[in-house]
Design a protein around this motif. Structure first.
Motif, PDB file in Angstrom:
ATOM      1  N   LEU A 143       0.785  -1.085   0.269  1.00  0.00           N
ATOM      2  CA  LEU A 143      -0.466   0.051  -0.008  1.00  0.00           C
ATOM      3  C   LEU A 143       0.864   1.344  -0.232  1.00  0.00           C
ATOM      4  N   ALA A 144       2.201   1.271   0.660  1.00  0.00           N
ATOM      5  CA  ALA A 144       2.833   2.716   1.063  1.00  0.00           C
ATOM      6  C   ALA A 144       3.406   2.720  -0.433  1.00  0.00           C
ATOM      7  N   ASP A 145       3.690   1.768  -1.110  1.00  0.00           N
ATOM      8  CA  ASP A 145       4.948   2.177  -2.158  1.00  0.00           C
ATOM      9  C   ASP A 145       3.600   3.040  -3.126  1.00  0.00           C
ATOM     10  N   SER A 146       1.975   1.474  -3.625  1.00  0.00           N
ATOM     11  CA  SER A 146       1.258   1.905  -3.984  1.00  0.00           C
ATOM     12  C   SER A 146       0.053   2.329  -4.655  1.00  0.00           C
ATOM     13  N   ALA A 147       0.177   3.192  -3.521  1.00  0.00           N
ATOM     14  CA  ALA A 147      -1.266   4.477  -3.666  1.00  0.00           C
ATOM     15  C   ALA A 147      -0.105   5.871  -4.073  1.00  0.00           C
ATOM     16  N   PRO A 148       1.285   5.636  -3.763  1.00  0.00           N
ATOM     17  CA  PRO A 148       1.334   7.463  -4.501  1.00  0.00           C
ATOM     18  C   PRO A 148       0.865   6.777  -5.995  1.00  0.00           C
ATOM     19  N   TRP A 149       1.384   6.200  -6.086  1.00  0.00           N
ATOM     20  CA  TRP A 149       1.700   6.365  -8.225  1.00  0.00           C
ATOM     21  C   TRP A 149       0.292   6.173  -8.238  1.00  0.00           C
ATOM     22  N   LEU A 150      -0.959   5.091  -7.822  1.00  0.00           N
ATOM     23  CA  LEU A 150      -1.811   5.113  -8.470  1.00  0.00           C
ATOM     24  C   LEU A 150      -2.322   6.577  -8.253  1.00  0.00           C
ATOM     25  N   GLU A 151      -1.937   7.227  -7.263  1.00  0.00           N
ATOM     26  CA  GLU A 151      -2.338   8.743  -7.625  1.00  0.00           C
ATOM     27  C   GLU A 151      -1.953   9.924  -8.391  1.00  0.00           C
ATOM     28  N   LYS A 152      -0.978   9.393  -8.878  1.00  0.00           N
ATOM     29  CA  LYS A 152       0.091  10.204  -9.887  1.00  0.00           C
ATOM     30  C   LYS A 152      -0.174   9.887 -11.351  1.00  0.00           C
ATOM     31  N   HIS A 153      -1.324   8.190 -11.166  1.00  0.00           N
ATOM     32  CA  HIS A 153      -2.438   8.177 -12.518  1.00  0.00           C
ATOM     33  C   HIS A 153      -3.490   8.749 -12.529  1.00  0.00           C
ATOM     34  N   HIS A 154      -3.972   9.380 -11.748  1.00  0.00           N
ATOM     35  CA  HIS A 154      -5.158   9.295 -11.677  1.00  0.00           C
ATOM     36  C   HIS A 154      -6.050   8.060 -11.509  1.00  0.00           C
ATOM     37  N   LYS A 155      -5.286   6.891 -11.230  1.00  0.00           N
ATOM     38  CA  LYS A 155      -6.370   5.729 -11.166  1.00  0.00           C
ATOM     39  C   LYS A 155      -6.896   6.103  -9.385  1.00  0.00           C
ATOM     40  N   TYR A 156      -7.965   6.515  -9.218  1.00  0.00           N
ATOM     41  CA  TYR A 156      -8.086   7.222  -8.068  1.00  0.00           C
ATOM     42  C   TYR A 156      -9.770   5.167  -7.398  1.00  0.00           C
ATOM     43  N   PHE A 157     -10.312   4.665  -8.938  1.00  0.00           N
ATOM     44  CA  PHE A 157     -11.182   3.990  -7.947  1.00  0.00           C
ATOM     45  C   PHE A 157     -10.078   2.697  -8.465  1.00  0.00           C
ATOM     46  N   ALA A 158      -9.362   2.734  -8.784  1.00  0.00           N
ATOM     47  CA  ALA A 158      -8.394   1.806  -7.955  1.00  0.00           C
ATOM     48  C   ALA A 158      -7.612   1.489  -6.756  1.00  0.00           C
ATOM     49  N   LEU A 159      -6.788   3.021  -6.636  1.00  0.00           N
ATOM     50  CA  LEU A 159      -6.582   2.726  -5.436  1.00  0.00           C
ATOM     51  C   LEU A 159      -7.705   2.505  -4.140  1.00  0.00           C
ATOM     52  N   GLY A 160      -9.093   3.273  -4.736  1.00  0.00           N
ATOM     53  CA  GLY A 160      -9.997   2.653  -3.178  1.00  0.00           C
ATOM     54  C   GLY A 160      -9.724   0.999  -3.223  1.00  0.00           C
ATOM     55  N   LEU A 161      -9.305   0.184  -4.388  1.00  0.00           N
ATOM     56  CA  LEU A 161     -10.260  -1.170  -4.433  1.00  0.00           C
ATOM     57  C   LEU A 161      -8.715  -1.380  -3.911  1.00  0.00           C
ATOM     58  N   LEU A 162      -7.581  -0.876  -3.899  1.00  0.00           N
ATOM     59  CA  LEU A 162      -6.342  -1.085  -3.186  1.00  0.00           C
ATOM     60  C   LEU A 162      -6.532  -0.771  -1.487  1.00  0.00           C
ATOM     61  N   TYR A 163      -7.138   0.421  -0.823  1.00  0.00           N
ATOM     62  CA  TYR A 163      -7.794   0.358   0.978  1.00  0.00           C
ATOM     63  C   TYR A 163      -8.759  -0.624   0.966  1.00  0.00           C
ATOM     64  N   HIS A 164      -9.194  -0.799  -0.151  1.00  0.00           N
ATOM     65  CA  HIS A 164     -10.677  -1.633   0.774  1.00  0.00           C
ATOM     66  C   HIS A 164     -10.012  -3.369   0.907  1.00  0.00           C
ATOM     67  N   TYR A 165      -9.137  -3.711   0.053  1.00  0.00           N
ATOM     68  CA  TYR A 165      -8.373  -4.720   0.284  1.00  0.00           C
ATOM     69  C   TYR A 165      -7.794  -4.935   1.518  1.00  0.00           C
ATOM     70  N   ASN A 166      -6.630  -3.727   1.927  1.00  0.00           N
ATOM     71  CA  ASN A 166      -6.121  -3.517   2.434  1.00  0.00           C
ATOM     72  C   ASN A 166      -6.856  -3.352   4.350  1.00  0.00           C
ATOM     73  N   GLY A 167      -7.845  -3.747   3.704  1.00  0.00           N
ATOM     74  CA  GLY A 167      -9.167  -3.243   5.419  1.00  0.00           C
ATOM     75  C   GLY A 167      -9.602  -2.108   5.323  1.00  0.00           C
ATOM     76  N   GLN A 168      -9.201  -0.661   4.917  1.00  0.00           N
ATOM     77  CA  GLN A 168      -9.185   0.461   4.710  1.00  0.00           C
ATOM     78  C   GLN A 168     -10.718   1.195   4.160  1.00  0.00           C
ATOM     79  N   ASP A 169     -11.718   0.134   4.652  1.00  0.00           N
ATOM     80  CA  ASP A 169     -12.499   0.782   3.837  1.00  0.00           C
ATOM     81  C   ASP A 169     -13.265   1.889   3.587  1.00  0.00           C
ATOM     82  N   SER A 170     -13.007   2.236   4.554  1.00  0.00           N
ATOM     83  CA  SER A 170     -13.483   4.166   4.823  1.00  0.00           C
ATOM     84  C   SER A 170     -12.955   5.172   3.876  1.00  0.00           C
ATOM     85  N   ALA A 171     -11.216   4.840   3.718  1.00  0.00           N
ATOM     86  CA  ALA A 171     -10.933   5.405   3.077  1.00  0.00           C
ATOM     87  C   ALA A 171     -11.075   4.459   1.216  1.00  0.00           C
TER      88      ALA A 171
END
Length: 877
Positions: free
Chosen positions: A476-504
């Motif tokens: 998560l720590a390495d992937s989240a900034p990369w997804l934000e950089k490429h405007h993949k916000y929906f995918a970032l949400g999926l990553l948050y969900h997979y890591n148990g951060q449903d609120s984010a």
């Protein structure tokens, strides 16, 4: 193509061997470990000690010490020397005589029996069949006869064990086991000296060229064939290797696997046994001896001795790889398999495959590179590390040393060619996708999945969502900034969900729907959020975002609650569920959503609770009233709303009828009121509304069918008679009766005649009605009556027949006596009989009458009757 496989290193210089004696020439050589023996034309044997050591450049060099020399006293050249280290003897051929001398002192063996005379040539059997370790087997060619003799050489004697005749005079021989490979005057042949079996190989002319017969392995020989070919032959006379194309003037050959070394008049040539190609040529003048001793290739000119030192195999392979000669390097590696210990070979082979893969990767030969990477078990991070920033910052990976390739990174490899960069990235996507679920990713799954995520995001790859929606190890720590950089916000949400951060995840997705963030990955993201909340296990998040979803669209937003699981008791609150009562209270400010939720509970989930059914009915009623109050009302909407209300009123029996009657009493919803009266069993009121207020006669008939559903025929008949009575009510004006209601009554009778009691109907009908008008009803009634009569007659006949059969059976039982005895007991109570009265079970088994009377269920004789035998029916003895 050429490769540097050997270097020619001096061993014994001319000055050390012969000093200033110009006429002395080398005739033969023998090497045994560090000991080198040289035979000269002046009948001397020289003994040298060779010490090898490595130079600063990593090559071998030799220092030589002359230990001894010995004159044999025959004034003839020393023609051949062979060491027998187990016996500490040297076998010498000089002046057509084979003799044995001491290996250390070079003194002849004292016994005179250690000599063989009349010898043209001899060879040692490197694969002896004799198991005695203290003797040496040699094959001897006779100088004057066409024979080959097999001798056993001991420390102080020789012993002839076999003599074999040959068709021609042999001039060269090599021995392996029982097999002799011979060069005759005109041809080569294989001869088994044990069985005498011979196999001709191919012809040659011994006068034109010197024959070469060289044992190169177990039951395999190398021969000089016509046309400048080096032919291989096994003991069966079959060539299992392709020939080597050397020169016509070859005078000596040796094998140092995987190479064949040949000596001609001016050169030493090295050919590969793997592809038969010439690999190296060394200039060597005046050479006339080439021998290999336990893997060491030794050459001699007439004046000096040299060692042909092979370069390390790995160095040869690296030179081939440096020249991008991948296939040759792999063939050389594979060919060396049998000469290298298994563990060491596996390590070498894997590394060469990995290097070959990177060479082909750099040439964009991706299919070949992938195969080499897989076979070579490449640590996939070696490949990922070529791509800048793909490895996680937390990765502890360090590249292999020495390096498998010469690329700093992908930019260095591509040299600014962006098309090449993109092709390499597409290859890595494919390769990582294949390898991530295999053993190749064991121990580095986080690095692999994180790199794959970054590539997917950068390349806008369709598999990004599949990766995040399935089990993965993306950091998560390495992937989240990369997804934000490429405007993949929906995918970032999926990553948050997979890591148990449903609120984010929800916060991010809501911002996309609201337009705060731009991401067109999903056009149905709002529906996705609703679906996500519908299965979310955190009730706090559900309540937090439910109002947002309902404000956007009540019809879709309510699915947050309708898709959630409900327990068996439907309302019991569980850890990941919401209480339906709480939902109903919450939806009070969202009328449309409330109605849909109640429909879900009552009609979808079939929850049997009076409160829910009444609430839904009231909502339906309010909806109808609301639509009717509009000016002008929309007929279609009113019709749909009333249909829903009517269906609920008919199908449900749980709502509060009186409450709804009060709601509907002030409006002209006659059909709904009739249904409610029916629920209260007030059928006369219901039918009066339908007939006289609505004047909807089909609805009245349908009411009777509905009201009598699942009831007995008598109830159905009474309900239809009630409707007929309403139609024929004599209290109404006669003009009304003779009008619409009269026709409705006729239609009712003609359509449902089988339900009515015809006699009662005839009593109700006005006297003035014609029979023709009632013909369908009367015909059906008459047929029904006749059918009932005949059916009863058939049933009566069947009953009489059964009764007659039973009487016949009873008489038969009474005609045959049943014997009872004081010695025979009742099967029910096991007491004896004291009087003849008894009851007979099927099969003629008697029991006491009182036992039969006490038995409630005659289960011991199912399907049969009890037969009482009294008045002498039983006879006692």
């Amino acid at each position: 193509m050429s490769v540097k496989a050997f270097e020619l290193v001096p061993a014994v210089e001319r000055e050390l061997l012969m000093g200033d004696k110009a006429r002395i020439n080398i005739e033969c050589i023998e090497c045994c470990g560090k000991h080198l023996y040289v035979g000269t034309n002046d009948c001397f044997i020289h003994h040298f000690l060779l010490e090898e050591h490595a130079t600063t450049k990593g090559m071998l060099s030799y220092t030589v010490q002359k230990l001894l020399f010995k004159y044999l006293g025959l004034k003839k050249p020393v023609e051949a020397l062979k060491a027998a280290s187990a016996l500490e003897r040297i076998i010498v051929l000089c002046d057509a005589t084979v003799s044995v001398i001491d290996m250390i002192t070079l003194e002849p063996v004292p016994s005179g029996g250690a000599k063989i005379k009349g010898v043209a040539a001899f060879c040692v059997n490197e694969n002896p069949v004799n198991g005695d370790p203290f003797c040496v087997e040699i094959g001897v060619l006779s100088a004057r006869r066409r024979t080959v003799q097999i001798y056993m050489v001991y420390e102080d004697r020789v012993q002839l064990v076999k003599e074999v005749n040959t068709p021609e005079q042999p001039c060269a021989v090599s021995l392996d086991g029982y097999f002799l490979c011979l060069a005759l005057s005109t041809q080569y042949m294989i001869l088994n000296y044990s069985t005498g079996a011979a196999q001709d190989l191919f012809p040659y002319d011994s006068e034109e060229r010197k024959p070469i017969v060289k044992r190169i392995g177990r039951e395999e020989f190398l021969l000089a064939a016509p046309g400048g070919l080096g032919m291989f032959a096994n003991a069966e006379g079959i060539s299992q290797r392709a020939p080597v194309n050397w020169s016509e003037s070859v005078m000596g050959a040796a094998v140092c696997f995987p190479y064949v070394v040949a000596l001609d008049e001016g050169f030493v040539t090295i050919h590969s046994m793997l592809d038969q190609q010439l690999k190296q040529t060394l200039s060597f003048r005046d050479g006339h001896i080439l021998q290999d001793f336990e893997g060491k290739v030794v050459l001699a000119s007439t004046k000096a001795v040299y060692v042909l030192v092979p370069l390390p195999l790995e160095r040869q392979i690296q030179e081939l790889l440096a020249g991008h000669r991948v296939e040759e390097a792999l063939a050389l590696t594979e060919g060396a398999r049998r000469n290298i210990p298994k563990d060491k070979f596996q390590i070498l082979h894997r590394r060469i495959l990995q290097q070959a893969g990177f060479i082909q990767f750099g040439q964009l030969q991706f299919l070949e590179a992938k195969e080499h990477f897989r076979t070579g078990q490449l640590d996939v991070r070696e490949l990922i590390s070529l791509y800048p920033l793909l490895l996680p910052a937390s990765s502890s990976f360090a590249r292999c040393h020495p390096a498998l390739h010469g690329f700093a990174d992908l930019n260095h490899l591509a040299q600014g060619d962006q098309d090449k960069v993109q092709r390499c990235k597409r290859f890595l996507i494919t390769y990582l996708g294949e390898v991530r679920s295999t053993e190749g990713a064991n121990g580095c799954r986080e690095d692999v999945d994180t790199a794959l995520l970054k590539l997917y995001a950068e390349q806008d790859h369709e598999s990004l969502l599949d990766l995040l929606a399935s089990p993965n190890a993306c950091l998560l720590a390495d992937s989240a900034p990369w997804l934000e950089k490429h405007h993949k916000y929906f995918a970032l949400g999926l990553l948050y969900h997979y890591n148990g951060q449903d609120s984010a995840a929800l916060q991010l997705w809501v911002r996309i729907v609201n337009g705060d963030l731009q991401d067109s990955t999903r056009s149905d993201l709002y529906e996705y959020i609703v679906d996500f909340l519908g299965f979310c296990s955190n009730p706090d998040l559900v309540w937090k975002y439910a109002d947002w979803a309902l404000q956007r669209d009540q019809t879709i937003g309510v699915q947050i609650f309708t898709r959630r699981p409900v327990g068996q008791d439907q309302v019991k609150e569980q850890k990941d569920q919401v209480n339906p009562d709480d939902v109903i209270t919450y939806l009070g400010k969202h009328s449309q959503a409330l109605l849909l939720y109640l429909e879900h509970l009552v009609l979808g989930r079939r929850i049997q609770k009076e409160k829910l059914h009444t609430h839904l009915a009231v909502q339906y009623t309010d909806r109808v009233l609301s639509l009717l109050s509009q000016s002008p009302p929309v007929d279609q909407q009113v019709s749909v709303a009333r249909d829903k209300l009517q269906l609920l009123l008919r199908e449900s029996s749980l709502y509060r009828v009186q409450l709804l009657l009060g709601e509907l009493s002030i409006v002209n919803l006659f059909l709904e009121r009739a249904t409610l009266h029916g629920k209260l069993e007030e059928h006369d009121k219901a039918l009066h509304i339908l007939v006289h207020q609505l004047k909807d006669f089909p609805a009245a008939e349908a009411y009777c069918v509905w009201g009598s559903a699942s009831r007995d025929p008598a109830y159905q008949q009474s309900l239809f008679h009630l409707l007929l009575g309403v139609y024929l009510d004599r209290d109404l004006p006669s003009s009304t009766v003779t009008g619409e209601l009269e026709m409705a009554a006729v239609d009712l009778l003609n359509r449902h005649g089988e339900v009515f009691d015809a006699v009662r109907v005839l009593d109700l009908l006005p006297e003035g009605w014609s029979l023709q008008l009632l013909r369908p009803f009367l015909g059906r009634a008459l047929r029904g009556s006749m059918h009932a009569c005949r059916t009863s007659q058939v049933a009566l006949g069947l009953a009489r027949s059964e009764n007659l059969q039973l009487q016949h059976d009873r008489l038969k039982q009474r005609r045959s006596p049943v014997l009872v005895s004081q010695k025979k007991g009742c099967v029910l109570c096991h007491n004896t009989f004291s009087e003849p009265d008894c009851v007979c079970l099927p099969g003629g088994v008697p029991v006491h009458t009182h036992c039969a009377a006490q038995r409630v269920e005659p289960s011991s004789s199912p399907g049969c009757d009890w037969l009482h035998l009294g008045g002498g029916g039983g006879h006692i003895r």
